[in-house]
Each structure stands twice: as structure tokens, then as C-alpha cells.
Design a protein around this motif. Structure first.
Motif, mmCIF file in Angstrom:
data_model
loop_
_atom_site.group_PDB
_atom_site.id
_atom_site.type_symbol
_atom_site.label_atom_id
_atom_site.label_comp_id
_atom_site.label_asym_id
_atom_site.label_seq_id
_atom_site.Cartn_x
_atom_site.Cartn_y
_atom_site.Cartn_z
ATOM 1 N N TYR A 1 -7.951 -6.284 21.715
ATOM 2 C CA TYR A 1 -6.833 -5.402 22.056
ATOM 3 C C TYR A 1 -5.720 -5.531 21.002
ATOM 4 N N TRP A 2 -5.426 -6.795 20.630
ATOM 5 C CA TRP A 2 -4.331 -7.057 19.679
ATOM 6 C C TRP A 2 -4.660 -6.491 18.305
ATOM 7 N N GLU A 3 -5.879 -6.690 17.896
ATOM 8 C CA GLU A 3 -6.286 -6.181 16.573
ATOM 9 C C GLU A 3 -6.178 -4.659 16.528
ATOM 10 N N LEU A 4 -6.675 -4.048 17.592
ATOM 11 C CA LEU A 4 -6.632 -2.581 17.621
ATOM 12 C C LEU A 4 -5.188 -2.088 17.629
ATOM 13 N N LYS A 5 -4.357 -2.751 18.459
ATOM 14 C CA LYS A 5 -2.968 -2.295 18.622
ATOM 15 C C LYS A 5 -2.178 -2.457 17.316
ATOM 16 N N ASN A 6 -2.359 -3.604 16.641
ATOM 17 C CA ASN A 6 -1.501 -3.901 15.484
ATOM 18 C C ASN A 6 -1.992 -3.336 14.165
ATOM 19 N N TRP A 7 -3.305 -3.245 14.019
ATOM 20 C CA TRP A 7 -3.811 -2.771 12.726
ATOM 21 C C TRP A 7 -4.263 -1.300 12.752
ATOM 22 N N PHE A 8 -4.847 -0.886 13.878
ATOM 23 C CA PHE A 8 -5.534 0.412 13.839
ATOM 24 C C PHE A 8 -4.903 1.502 14.712
ATOM 25 N N THR A 9 -3.727 1.212 15.296
ATOM 26 C CA THR A 9 -3.100 2.231 16.164
ATOM 27 C C THR A 9 -1.783 2.683 15.530
ATOM 28 N N ASN A 10 -1.478 3.947 15.707
ATOM 29 C CA ASN A 10 -0.235 4.531 15.161
ATOM 30 C C ASN A 10 -0.082 4.324 13.656
ATOM 31 N N VAL A 11 -1.173 4.438 12.939
ATOM 32 C CA VAL A 11 -1.100 4.328 11.476
ATOM 33 C C VAL A 11 -0.583 5.668 10.935
ATOM 34 N N ASP A 12 0.567 5.625 10.290
ATOM 35 C CA ASP A 12 1.128 6.869 9.749
ATOM 36 C C ASP A 12 0.427 7.267 8.456
ATOM 37 N N PHE A 13 0.258 6.261 7.558
ATOM 38 C CA PHE A 13 -0.355 6.547 6.258
ATOM 39 C C PHE A 13 -1.479 5.554 6.007
ATOM 40 N N CYS A 14 -2.650 6.079 5.726
ATOM 41 C CA CYS A 14 -3.785 5.214 5.391
ATOM 42 C C CYS A 14 -4.181 5.531 3.948
ATOM 43 N N ILE A 15 -4.169 4.498 3.105
ATOM 44 C CA ILE A 15 -4.498 4.691 1.691
ATOM 45 C C ILE A 15 -5.844 4.041 1.426
ATOM 46 N N VAL A 16 -6.707 4.743 0.746
ATOM 47 C CA VAL A 16 -8.023 4.188 0.420
ATOM 48 C C VAL A 16 -7.980 3.709 -1.030
ATOM 49 N N GLY A 17 -8.181 2.403 -1.217
ATOM 50 C CA GLY A 17 -8.174 1.827 -2.566
ATOM 51 C C GLY A 17 -6.901 1.037 -2.830
ATOM 52 N N GLY B 1 -2.321 9.325 10.597
ATOM 53 C CA GLY B 1 -1.553 10.553 10.390
ATOM 54 C C GLY B 1 -1.941 11.253 9.095
ATOM 55 N N LYS B 2 -1.875 10.501 8.003
ATOM 56 C CA LYS B 2 -2.213 11.050 6.682
ATOM 57 C C LYS B 2 -3.183 10.101 5.991
ATOM 58 N N LEU B 3 -4.117 10.696 5.263
ATOM 59 C CA LEU B 3 -5.110 9.888 4.544
ATOM 60 C C LEU B 3 -4.966 10.177 3.045
ATOM 61 N N LEU B 4 -4.776 9.107 2.256
ATOM 62 C CA LEU B 4 -4.541 9.307 0.812
ATOM 63 C C LEU B 4 -5.590 8.526 0.024
ATOM 64 N N PHE B 5 -6.365 9.227 -0.774
ATOM 65 C CA PHE B 5 -7.412 8.578 -1.560
ATOM 66 C C PHE B 5 -6.892 8.182 -2.939
ATOM 67 N N ALA B 6 -7.022 6.876 -3.248
ATOM 68 C CA ALA B 6 -6.684 6.379 -4.599
ATOM 69 C C ALA B 6 -7.922 5.656 -5.111
ATOM 70 N N THR B 7 -9.026 6.371 -5.119
ATOM 71 C CA THR B 7 -10.336 5.749 -5.359
ATOM 72 C C THR B 7 -10.882 6.010 -6.767
ATOM 73 N N ASN B 8 -10.125 6.654 -7.590
ATOM 74 C CA ASN B 8 -10.412 6.831 -9.017
ATOM 75 C C ASN B 8 -11.888 7.078 -9.362
ATOM 76 N N GLY B 9 -12.564 6.109 -9.972
ATOM 77 C CA GLY B 9 -13.941 6.322 -10.444
ATOM 78 C C GLY B 9 -14.941 6.560 -9.325
ATOM 79 N N PHE B 10 -14.517 6.347 -8.078
ATOM 80 C CA PHE B 10 -15.423 6.508 -6.939
ATOM 81 C C PHE B 10 -15.133 7.815 -6.199
ATOM 82 N N ALA B 11 -14.381 8.716 -6.840
ATOM 83 C CA ALA B 11 -13.935 9.933 -6.163
ATOM 84 C C ALA B 11 -14.794 11.142 -6.512
ATOM 85 N N GLY B 12 -16.022 10.920 -6.999
ATOM 86 C CA GLY B 12 -16.894 12.027 -7.392
ATOM 87 C C GLY B 12 -17.125 13.007 -6.258
ATOM 88 N N LYS B 13 -17.545 12.489 -5.109
ATOM 89 C CA LYS B 13 -17.877 13.369 -3.972
ATOM 90 C C LYS B 13 -16.626 14.102 -3.482
#
Ligand SMILES: Cc1cc2nc3c(=O)[nH]c(=O)nc-3n(C[C@H](O)[C@H](O)[C@H](O)COP(=O)(O)OP(=O)(O)OC[C@H]3O[C@@H](n4cnc5c(N)ncnc54)[C@H](O)[C@@H]3O)c2cc1C
Length: 370
Positions: free
Chosen positions: A5-21, A220-232
Motif C-alpha cells: 500500500y505504501w509503495e503504491l501510495k508514495n511512488w506510483f500514485t498522483n504522479v504529475d510528471f513521469c520521465i523515461v530515462g 499526468g504527463k509522460l516525457l521520453f528522454a530515451t535518445n538512442g532507444f527512441a526509434g519506435k
């Protein structure tokens, strides 16, 4: 993973911005978002134990283009585009220094040199002929001449006597730079989770559902900063480009100090901790090196060793201490792709071989899209 419950609440809930990379772009994006949205929840997902692309693998040249590279760029871009590219690199380097401090990144202004192989009269003549014109072209950016001719390559082998010196080129310690960025991100309450591969995402009206390893959550928002892995992600507008590097054991009385570009930039080397860091030779196997797999190949490693022995350290004993590779993001154009892909999804990718210079600025541009 069966999260608590704690892990879900603190890390994975109400995430405004998620950055990949968590490379230089991802971390700068997060820091810029933190400035604009002090109370937001910002989460970075990174597939590696450390950032696992180019940002902790590179050569640490704080450069904005060698003379032959800028001349070559003028064949594929307009004059104004080339000026803008160089300006962006230069401004990005100042931003990196201001954000982290010269001590933190071990910034050293030793200058940069372009060397020419003995049999490459054509590139040297072209560079010499166009040097005044390029200095003039770049005057609006630097307010001074950048490139000059120097004559002392006596310590090298199979190299022409004339070199082009760039007094404004510098070097940094890539490792301390990335550690400083990571520490800054953590100090600004940015959450970073490693060993998390973003495998899929689905957009809905209010946000994005993100799939990682064996868990799905919404942001809320997903931002990819995956550079060389952004082919697809970019319909193959970004191609992966592996770069192989080696480093010697410390060399007593090493005379080489600075950043060096050789054979139109296909090879590059520098001093670090009394060693030589040396990379390049992708031009020997462009197809094989268009890959997201890390690794070394015989053809490139043998060539690097030969060049080290015959050209860079011809009269010196040395031992190779270590080898590694990194993955860059390249494409038909040198401009990075910074754009909104859909209502809640964005990307800042295709940094080429200049991410140290432009990574901070691209992070800001990506964050500013939101
Ligand atoms: C050997 C080498 C030498 C170089 N030398 C120089 C130099 O001297 N000067 C210079 O300016 N530039 C140099 N570069 C280029 C520079 O390092 C890059 O341009 C820069 O690091 C790109 O930063 P980035 O944040 O865009 O990408 P990266 O640092 O590659 O970061 C992208 C991150 O995304 C992560 N990722 C990808 N896909 C996923 C996924 N699905 N889920 C989760 N995480 C994911 C990766 O693990 C990676 O950590 C060099 C590059 C290499 C490889």
C-alpha cells in the motif's frame, strides 16, 4: 511485483510528471519541471542500474564542433542553421557549468585540436582555406576568432605538422557531472527508480497509463528522454549509434593535454587521470554499429589499438586498462527532436555526439513543452 500500500501510495500514485530515462536530458527535464511546479510529484524511470545509454559512457568533450565538422555541416544545413546549432551547443555548455559548477564537473579549458592524417591533404587544405570564413561566420556567437592554425604535432605519428586549435574547447569529468546531476535531482525531491523498463503506454483523457516490468500505473504527463532507444517512438527518425571507447593505464609523463579530433572526427581522444581515453572508428562498420546492444567488435577494437600505437602514442609503452561502449541517438538531421507527440506525451531525443553540450538545454526545451 506485489507492491505494498505504501509503495503504491508514495511512488506510483498522483504522479504529475513521469520521465523515461535518467540521462543528462531526463535529469535536466526533471529539474526544470521542479522549478516550474514546486509541489508536483516527479518520477524518473530508468532501465539501467546507472543511466544506461550515453550520458555516463561518453568522452567528456565540452565541444561545439571541430572545424571540419562545421564545414561538413554547411553541406547539409543552411548557414543560419549551422550558426544556431553552434550557438545552442555553446549556450548549453554555459548552462551546464552554471547549473552544476565547474568544480563539480571538473571543467578544464585545455583547448581542443583537430589533427590530420599524413595522407589526408584534402581535409587539411579545405580546413585551412575555410578557416577565416568559419571564424567570421561564428563571430556573432563568440565575438572572437575560435579556430587558429598551430604547428606542433611532433609527439604524434603519421600526422600532418599543421593542426587546427580551438581555444574555447574544454573537457569535463563525465562521471562527476552525472553524479552531481543525480544528487541535485534527489535533493529536489525527484524520485528515481532504476531497473524499470517502460514497455508500453496508453493515453486516456486525463493522462497516460504506463507499463513497466510487471506493473501498470497512471501519470499526468509522460516525457521520453530515451535518445538512442527512441526509434519506435519516432518512426525511426532516431537511429541508435553505438560508440566504442577504450582507456589506457596511467602513462608516466604523459605529454598529451586537451581534447583531440582526428580523421574528420571519426576518432577522438583526450587525457584523463594521466591516461588516454580513445574512441571512434564507427565509420569502419556503420551498419554493425547501428544497434542498441552494448559491446565491442574485433574490427573496431583492433583499429583503435593500431591507431593508438601508430598515431597517438607511437614512442610510448602503454597498456589498455578497460573498454566499453555507449549508445547515441543519430538521424538524418543534427537537430534534436523535441516535440509533443500527443495530448500528454512528449519527447526530447536524438542528441547525436553533442549531448554534453546540448543536454541541459534540451532538458529545458522538453520541460517547457508541458
Ligand atoms: C562513447 C560516447 C562518447 C561520447 N562523447 C561525447 C562527448 O565527448 N561530448 C558530447 O557532447 N557528447 C558525447 N557523446 C554523446 C552524449 O553522451 C549524448 O548525446 C548524451 O549523453 C545523450 O543524453 P540523453 O540523456 O539524451 O541520452 P542517454 O544518456 O542515452 O539517456 C537515455 C536513457 O534512457 C534510458 N531508457 C531508454 N529506454 C528506456 C525504457 N524503455 N525504459 C526506461 N529507461 C529507458 C536509457 O537506459 C538511458 O539511460 C558521446 C556518446 C558516446 C556513446
Amino acid at each position: 511485483m506485489n507492491y505494498s500500500y505504501w509503495e503504491l501510495k508514495n511512488w506510483f500514485t498522483n504522479v504529475d510528471f513521469c520521465i523515461v530515462g535518467s540521462g543528462i536530458v531526463g535529469l535536466n527535464t526533471a529539474l526544470q519541471l521542479r522549478q516550474r511546479f514546486p509541489k508536483s510529484k516527479i518520477l524518473i524511470l530508468e532501465k539501467g542500474t546507472l543511466p544506461q545509454g550515453a550520458s555516463t559512457k561518453n568522452a567528456g568533450f565540452a565541444c561545439f564542433g571541430s572545424l571540419s565538422e562545421i564545414i561538413d555541416d554547411l553541406d547539409h544545413h543552411s548557414e543560419q542553421e549551422v550558426i544556431d546549432l553552434v550557438k545552442k551547443r555553446w549556450t548549453g555548455l554555459q548552462m551546464l557549468r552554471n547549473n552544476l559548477g565547474d568544480r563539480e564537473i571538473d571543467f578544464r579549458s585545455y583547448g581542443g585540436y583537430e589533427l590530420f592524417l599524413q595522407n589526408d591533404e584534402e581535409t587539411l587544405s579545405n580546413c585551412k582555406a575555410k578557416l577565416p570564413e568559419i571564424n567570421e561566420l561564428l563571430h556573432p556567437v563568440f565575438k572572437q576568432d575560435v579556430f587558429s592554425i598551430q604547428k606542433d604535432t611532433s609527439s604524434f605519428g603519421k600526422i600532418k605538422e599543421t593542426t587546427i586549435f580551438n581555444k574555447l574547447e574544454s573537457q569535463i569529468d563525465t562521471g562527476t557531472m552525472m553524479q552531481a546531476l543525480l544528487k541535485l535531482a534527489v535533493s529536489k525531491d525527484i524520485l528515481i527508480l532504476n531497473h524499470q523498463v517502460v514497455t508500453d503506454f496508453h493515453e486516456f483523457e486525463k493522462g497516460v497509463q504506463v507499463a513497466i516490468n510487471d506493473h501498470t500505473f497512471t501519470v499526468g504527463k509522460l516525457l521520453f528522454a530515451t535518445n538512442g532507444f527512441a526509434g519506435k517512438l519516432t518512426n525511426d527518425e532516431v537511429k541508435p549509434a553505438r560508440a566504442q571507447v577504450l582507456i589506457t593505464e596511467p602513462i608516466p609523463n604523459l605529454h598529451i593535454k586537451g581534447t583531440y579530433h582526428l580523421d574528420k572526427g571519426f576518432y577522438y581522444f583526450r587525457n584523463i587521470d594521466n591516461r588516454i581515453l580513445f574512441g571512434g572508428a564507427r565509420n569502419l562498420d556503420f551498419i554493425g554499429e547501428t544497434t542498441t546492444e552494448f559491446g565491442q567488435t574485433e574490427i573496431i577494437q583492433n583499429n583503435l589499438e593500431r591507431m593508438l600505437k601508430e598515431v597517438i602514442l607511437p614512442r610510448q609503452d602503454f597498456k589498455i586498462a578497460h573498454r566499453w561502449s555507449g549508445i547515441m541517438g543519430m538521424g538524418a538531421q543534427k537537430n534534436p527532436i523535441v516535440k509533443q507527440l500527443s495530448e500528454h506525451v512528449y519527447c526530447g531525443v536524438r542528441l547525436g555526439g553533442m549531448g554534453v553540450a546540448i543536454g541541459s538545454i534540451i532538458g529545458k526545451e522538453l520541460a517547457d513543452l508541458v
